[in-house]
Design a protein around this motif. Sequence first.
Motif, mmCIF file in Angstrom:
data_model
loop_
_atom_site.group_PDB
_atom_site.id
_atom_site.type_symbol
_atom_site.label_atom_id
_atom_site.label_comp_id
_atom_site.label_asym_id
_atom_site.label_seq_id
_atom_site.Cartn_x
_atom_site.Cartn_y
_atom_site.Cartn_z
ATOM 1 N N ARG A 152 0.821 -1.218 0.000
ATOM 2 C CA ARG A 152 0.000 0.000 0.000
ATOM 3 C C ARG A 152 0.845 1.254 0.000
ATOM 4 N NH1 ARG A 152 -2.817 -0.518 5.841
ATOM 5 N NH2 ARG A 152 -4.432 -1.197 4.420
ATOM 6 N N THR A 153 0.195 2.315 -0.435
ATOM 7 C CA THR A 153 0.783 3.641 -0.383
ATOM 8 C C THR A 153 -0.321 4.640 -0.083
ATOM 9 O OG1 THR A 153 2.299 5.178 -1.488
ATOM 10 C CG2 THR A 153 0.535 4.257 -2.842
ATOM 11 N N SER A 189 -4.957 15.585 -5.539
ATOM 12 C CA SER A 189 -6.133 15.402 -6.386
ATOM 13 C C SER A 189 -6.390 13.930 -6.718
ATOM 14 C CB SER A 189 -5.935 16.185 -7.683
ATOM 15 O OG SER A 189 -6.951 15.874 -8.605
ATOM 16 N N TYR A 190 -7.667 13.586 -6.738
ATOM 17 C CA TYR A 190 -8.059 12.237 -7.154
ATOM 18 C C TYR A 190 -7.660 11.980 -8.604
ATOM 19 C CZ TYR A 190 -11.053 12.502 -3.009
ATOM 20 O OH TYR A 190 -11.535 12.644 -1.733
ATOM 21 N N TYR A 248 -10.586 6.467 1.337
ATOM 22 C CA TYR A 248 -10.526 7.915 1.198
ATOM 23 C C TYR A 248 -10.535 8.601 2.553
ATOM 24 C CZ TYR A 248 -11.551 6.664 -3.553
ATOM 25 O OH TYR A 248 -11.477 6.095 -4.794
ATOM 26 N N GLY A 249 -9.639 9.571 2.690
ATOM 27 C CA GLY A 249 -9.623 10.390 3.890
ATOM 28 C C GLY A 249 -10.791 11.358 3.880
ATOM 29 N N TRP A 266 -6.277 13.003 1.010
ATOM 30 C CA TRP A 266 -5.419 11.814 0.945
ATOM 31 C C TRP A 266 -6.263 10.578 0.635
ATOM 32 C CZ3 TRP A 266 -6.512 7.848 4.267
ATOM 33 C CH2 TRP A 266 -7.171 8.157 5.451
ATOM 34 N N THR A 267 -5.637 9.633 -0.050
ATOM 35 C CA THR A 267 -6.270 8.369 -0.433
ATOM 36 C C THR A 267 -5.249 7.261 -0.249
ATOM 37 O OG1 THR A 267 -7.512 9.560 -2.134
ATOM 38 C CG2 THR A 267 -7.526 7.146 -2.243
ATOM 39 N N GLU A 268 -5.644 6.216 0.468
ATOM 40 C CA GLU A 268 -4.776 5.057 0.650
ATOM 41 C C GLU A 268 -5.089 4.044 -0.449
ATOM 42 O OE1 GLU A 268 -3.541 3.203 4.690
ATOM 43 O OE2 GLU A 268 -5.367 2.187 4.012
ATOM 44 N N ILE A 269 -4.063 3.600 -1.159
ATOM 45 C CA ILE A 269 -4.178 2.627 -2.249
ATOM 46 C C ILE A 269 -3.609 1.314 -1.736
ATOM 47 C CG2 ILE A 269 -3.543 2.085 -4.627
ATOM 48 C CD1 ILE A 269 -5.174 4.715 -4.291
ATOM 49 N N THR A 270 -4.406 0.244 -1.802
ATOM 50 C CA THR A 270 -4.009 -1.051 -1.247
ATOM 51 C C THR A 270 -4.221 -2.164 -2.260
ATOM 52 O OG1 THR A 270 -4.712 -0.279 0.943
ATOM 53 C CG2 THR A 270 -4.395 -2.660 0.672
#
Length: 147
Positions: A92-93, A98-99, A128-129, A139-143
Amino acid sequence: MAHAVTVVDVDAVPTAVVAAATTWREFPSLWKPLLDEVWACLRAGGITSGCRNIMLYKDAVPNVEVGVMLDRPCPLTGRVVASVLPAGRVARTVHYGSYADLGAAHRAVTDFCGAEGLSRNGVSWETYGPHHDDPAQVWTEITYQLA
């Protein structure tokens, strides 16, 4: 923007979602009505905030689940059902901004997995934060789940 990628073990997280089979072309116009449906259900159950929005991509079709991390019990109605973000080892990161730039974060994780010899099982999700009017504060966490 550089995206630091980490590998961690995660627990399953309860969610409330609407599931759909769609296409990548149709998905940009589909996700918001699905998320609105989930939030209408939550508001009817007395929840008005505090649940992070999520999008779970179960495969490349994509079969998706759009909804929220459910942090407390709530009656679910209509097409809104209980589900989970899966447990297991993930890469994850976190993307800040921006989206529209999320693709770089996804590429960072998939490139990292390739470079490290890590196999992915095809399941990924975005967490999504809280909403913020300033895109720099978003901020968005990508997993990505590992095989």
